[in-house]
Design a protein around this motif. Structure first.
Motif, PDB file in Angstrom:
ATOM      1  N   LEU A  14       0.825  -1.209   0.000  1.00 29.17           N
ATOM      2  CA  LEU A  14       0.000   0.000   0.000  1.00 29.17           C
ATOM      3  C   LEU A  14       0.858   1.257   0.000  1.00 29.17           C
ATOM      4  CD1 LEU A  14      -2.936   1.155   0.308  1.00 29.17           C
ATOM      5  CD2 LEU A  14      -2.477   1.209   2.755  1.00 29.17           C
ATOM      6  N   VAL A  15       1.880   1.276   0.839  1.00 26.52           N
ATOM      7  CA  VAL A  15       2.767   2.440   0.907  1.00 26.52           C
ATOM      8  C   VAL A  15       3.530   2.613  -0.402  1.00 26.52           C
ATOM      9  CG1 VAL A  15       4.828   3.354   2.054  1.00 26.52           C
ATOM     10  CG2 VAL A  15       2.962   2.435   3.417  1.00 26.52           C
ATOM     11  N   ASP A  16       4.030   1.519  -0.971  1.00 25.73           N
ATOM     12  CA  ASP A  16       4.749   1.613  -2.246  1.00 25.73           C
ATOM     13  C   ASP A  16       3.851   2.122  -3.366  1.00 25.73           C
ATOM     14  OD1 ASP A  16       7.158   0.799  -1.206  1.00 25.73           O
ATOM     15  OD2 ASP A  16       6.900  -1.308  -1.765  1.00 25.73           O
ATOM     16  N   ALA A  17       2.584   1.721  -3.345  1.00 29.80           N
ATOM     17  CA  ALA A  17       1.656   2.137  -4.395  1.00 29.80           C
ATOM     18  C   ALA A  17       1.275   3.608  -4.294  1.00 29.80           C
ATOM     19  CB  ALA A  17       0.399   1.271  -4.350  1.00 29.80           C
ATOM     20  N   HIS A  18       1.061   4.100  -3.078  1.00 32.37           N
ATOM     21  CA  HIS A  18       0.530   5.447  -2.915  1.00 32.37           C
ATOM     22  C   HIS A  18       1.563   6.497  -2.521  1.00 32.37           C
ATOM     23  CE1 HIS A  18      -3.554   4.194  -3.574  1.00 32.37           C
ATOM     24  NE2 HIS A  18      -3.405   3.234  -2.684  1.00 32.37           N
ATOM     25  N   PHE A  19       2.722   6.072  -2.069  1.00 27.50           N
ATOM     26  CA  PHE A  19       3.751   7.011  -1.638  1.00 27.50           C
ATOM     27  C   PHE A  19       4.993   6.875  -2.511  1.00 27.50           C
ATOM     28  CE2 PHE A  19       0.930   6.588   1.867  1.00 27.50           C
ATOM     29  CZ  PHE A  19       0.978   7.776   2.566  1.00 27.50           C
ATOM     30  N   SER A  20       4.796   6.719  -3.799  1.00 26.51           N
ATOM     31  CA  SER A  20       5.909   6.448  -4.711  1.00 26.51           C
ATOM     32  C   SER A  20       6.887   7.615  -4.821  1.00 26.51           C
ATOM     33  CB  SER A  20       5.381   6.076  -6.094  1.00 26.51           C
ATOM     34  OG  SER A  20       4.567   7.120  -6.592  1.00 26.51           O
ATOM     35  N   ASP A  21       6.483   8.818  -4.434  1.00 27.52           N
ATOM     36  CA  ASP A  21       7.385   9.968  -4.497  1.00 27.52           C
ATOM     37  C   ASP A  21       8.439   9.945  -3.395  1.00 27.52           C
ATOM     38  OD1 ASP A  21       5.922  10.820  -6.648  1.00 27.52           O
ATOM     39  OD2 ASP A  21       4.740  12.267  -5.504  1.00 27.52           O
ATOM     40  N   LEU A  22       8.201   9.180  -2.349  1.00 29.95           N
ATOM     41  CA  LEU A  22       9.165   9.104  -1.243  1.00 29.95           C
ATOM     42  C   LEU A  22      10.301   8.156  -1.597  1.00 29.95           C
ATOM     43  CD1 LEU A  22       6.726   8.767   1.785  1.00 29.95           C
ATOM     44  CD2 LEU A  22       7.883  10.827   1.005  1.00 29.95           C
ATOM     45  N   ARG A  23      11.430   8.316  -0.933  1.00 31.57           N
ATOM     46  CA  ARG A  23      12.550   7.389  -1.115  1.00 31.57           C
ATOM     47  C   ARG A  23      12.145   5.978  -0.684  1.00 31.57           C
ATOM     48  NH1 ARG A  23      18.211   9.338  -0.214  1.00 31.57           N
ATOM     49  NH2 ARG A  23      18.243  11.390  -1.148  1.00 31.57           N
ATOM     50  N   SER A  85       5.078  17.454   4.928  1.00 28.88           N
ATOM     51  CA  SER A  85       4.643  17.945   3.619  1.00 28.88           C
ATOM     52  C   SER A  85       4.708  16.845   2.558  1.00 28.88           C
ATOM     53  CB  SER A  85       5.480  19.146   3.194  1.00 28.88           C
ATOM     54  OG  SER A  85       6.842  18.783   3.071  1.00 28.88           O
ATOM     55  N   SER A  86       5.726  15.991   2.615  1.00 30.30           N
ATOM     56  CA  SER A  86       5.811  14.907   1.623  1.00 30.30           C
ATOM     57  C   SER A  86       4.734  13.857   1.867  1.00 30.30           C
ATOM     58  CB  SER A  86       7.198  14.268   1.643  1.00 30.30           C
ATOM     59  OG  SER A  86       7.467  13.709   2.899  1.00 30.30           O
ATOM     60  N   LEU A  87       4.367  13.637   3.134  1.00 32.74           N
ATOM     61  CA  LEU A  87       3.299  12.685   3.430  1.00 32.74           C
ATOM     62  C   LEU A  87       1.939  13.244   3.055  1.00 32.74           C
ATOM     63  CD1 LEU A  87       4.403  11.337   6.903  1.00 32.74           C
ATOM     64  CD2 LEU A  87       4.617  10.220   4.702  1.00 32.74           C
ATOM     65  N   ALA A  88       1.739  14.542   3.273  1.00 33.12           N
ATOM     66  CA  ALA A  88       0.442  15.158   2.994  1.00 33.12           C
ATOM     67  C   ALA A  88       0.086  15.076   1.519  1.00 33.12           C
ATOM     68  CB  ALA A  88       0.446  16.605   3.460  1.00 33.12           C
ATOM     69  N   GLU A  89       1.077  15.141   0.648  1.00 32.45           N
ATOM     70  CA  GLU A  89       0.812  15.047  -0.783  1.00 32.45           C
ATOM     71  C   GLU A  89       0.293  13.662  -1.175  1.00 32.45           C
ATOM     72  OE1 GLU A  89       4.389  16.107  -2.768  1.00 32.45           O
ATOM     73  OE2 GLU A  89       4.423  18.124  -1.919  1.00 32.45           O
ATOM     74  N   CYS A  90       0.674  12.637  -0.430  1.00 24.41           N
ATOM     75  CA  CYS A  90       0.299  11.266  -0.767  1.00 24.41           C
ATOM     76  C   CYS A  90      -0.966  10.788  -0.058  1.00 24.41           C
ATOM     77  CB  CYS A  90       1.446  10.324  -0.437  1.00 24.41           C
ATOM     78  SG  CYS A  90       2.991  10.756  -1.245  1.00 24.41           S
ATOM     79  N   MET A  91      -1.365  11.443   1.027  1.00 19.61           N
ATOM     80  CA  MET A  91      -2.521  10.993   1.801  1.00 19.61           C
ATOM     81  C   MET A  91      -3.827  10.959   0.998  1.00 19.61           C
ATOM     82  SD  MET A  91      -1.587   9.859   4.627  1.00 19.61           S
ATOM     83  CE  MET A  91      -3.139   9.705   5.454  1.00 19.61           C
ATOM     84  N   PRO A  92      -4.130  11.938   0.130  1.00 15.92           N
ATOM     85  CA  PRO A  92      -5.371  11.833  -0.655  1.00 15.92           C
ATOM     86  C   PRO A  92      -5.446  10.566  -1.498  1.00 15.92           C
ATOM     87  CG  PRO A  92      -4.552  14.071  -0.758  1.00 15.92           C
ATOM     88  CD  PRO A  92      -3.500  13.247  -0.074  1.00 15.92           C
ATOM     89  N   ALA A  93      -4.314  10.086  -1.993  1.00 15.58           N
ATOM     90  CA  ALA A  93      -4.310   8.853  -2.780  1.00 15.58           C
ATOM     91  C   ALA A  93      -4.720   7.653  -1.933  1.00 15.58           C
ATOM     92  CB  ALA A  93      -2.927   8.619  -3.386  1.00 15.58           C
ATOM     93  N   VAL A  94      -4.283   7.634  -0.682  1.00 18.27           N
ATOM     94  CA  VAL A  94      -4.662   6.536   0.210  1.00 18.27           C
ATOM     95  C   VAL A  94      -6.164   6.599   0.504  1.00 18.27           C
ATOM     96  CG1 VAL A  94      -4.332   5.558   2.511  1.00 18.27           C
ATOM     97  CG2 VAL A  94      -2.375   6.385   1.224  1.00 18.27           C
ATOM     98  N   ILE A  95      -6.675   7.803   0.762  1.00 17.70           N
ATOM     99  CA  ILE A  95      -8.083   7.958   1.101  1.00 17.70           C
ATOM    100  C   ILE A  95      -8.978   7.654  -0.090  1.00 17.70           C
ATOM    101  CG2 ILE A  95      -9.840   9.653   1.784  1.00 17.70           C
ATOM    102  CD1 ILE A  95      -7.587  11.003   3.428  1.00 17.70           C
ATOM    103  N   LEU A  96      -8.607   8.168  -1.258  1.00 19.71           N
ATOM    104  CA  LEU A  96      -9.433   7.980  -2.456  1.00 19.71           C
ATOM    105  C   LEU A  96      -9.240   6.613  -3.093  1.00 19.71           C
ATOM    106  CD1 LEU A  96      -8.917  11.483  -4.094  1.00 19.71           C
ATOM    107  CD2 LEU A  96     -10.947  10.666  -2.889  1.00 19.71           C
ATOM    108  N   GLY A  97      -8.124   5.964  -2.808  1.00 17.93           N
ATOM    109  CA  GLY A  97      -7.855   4.665  -3.415  1.00 17.93           C
ATOM    110  C   GLY A  97      -7.317   4.775  -4.827  1.00 17.93           C
ATOM    111  N   GLN A  98      -6.980   5.962  -5.237  1.00 14.28           N
ATOM    112  CA  GLN A  98      -6.412   6.193  -6.565  1.00 14.28           C
ATOM    113  C   GLN A  98      -5.586   7.466  -6.516  1.00 14.28           C
ATOM    114  OE1 GLN A  98      -9.910   6.547  -8.913  1.00 14.28           O
ATOM    115  NE2 GLN A  98     -10.426   8.563  -8.180  1.00 14.28           N
TER     116      GLN A  98
END
Length: 137
Positions: A14-23, A85-98
């Protein structure tokens, strides 16, 4: 033990799918931290007040000893690549599922609960009737 590995691998996917911008290392560590929070949420004492680093360190997956887990947690939370800030950009993807569009409406509400200032941030989804929480300060 096997259930713990299954949870860690599912959270890591899940993290790899939605937080791909992170290291990659930050994503791996974020998955461990998320599993620790889930273990605490399932425990009896989770809602009794403050959350301490010691309680998180005790339930970290793949933790060998408490002292090493506590040191790892302290270092990870101070990591310059792990910021809100880097996590906040990815959180909508987790909530929306896309993956969300390039811009997203965020509803912000500030209120006082038992004398404590609380700021809630949420994004509308499934029409205007629901909102998914992005963060709470």
């Amino acid at each position: 033990m096997n259930q713990e590995k299954d949870l860690l691998s599912a959270v890591r996917e899940l993290v790899d799918a939605h937080f791909s911008d992170l290291r990659r290392t930050v994503r791996k560590n974020l998955a461990r931290l998320t599993c620790a929070f889930l273990h605490l949420a399932w425990s009896i004492r989770f809602g009794y007040g403050g959350l301490h680093l010691t309680s998180i360190a005790r339930v970290l997956p793949q933790g060998k000893k408490f002292k090493s887990s506590y040191k790892w947690l302290s270092r990870f939370l101070k990591c310059k690549y792990f910021d809100a800030s880097s996590l906040a950009e990815c959180m909508p993807a987790v909530i929306l599922g896309q993956k969300p569009p390039s811009w997203v409406i965020v509803l912000v509400d500030q209120t006082t609960v038992n004398g404590v200032e609380v700021v809630n941030a949420a994004i509308p989804f499934q029409g205007a009737s629901r909102a998914g929480r992005v963060g709470r300060l």
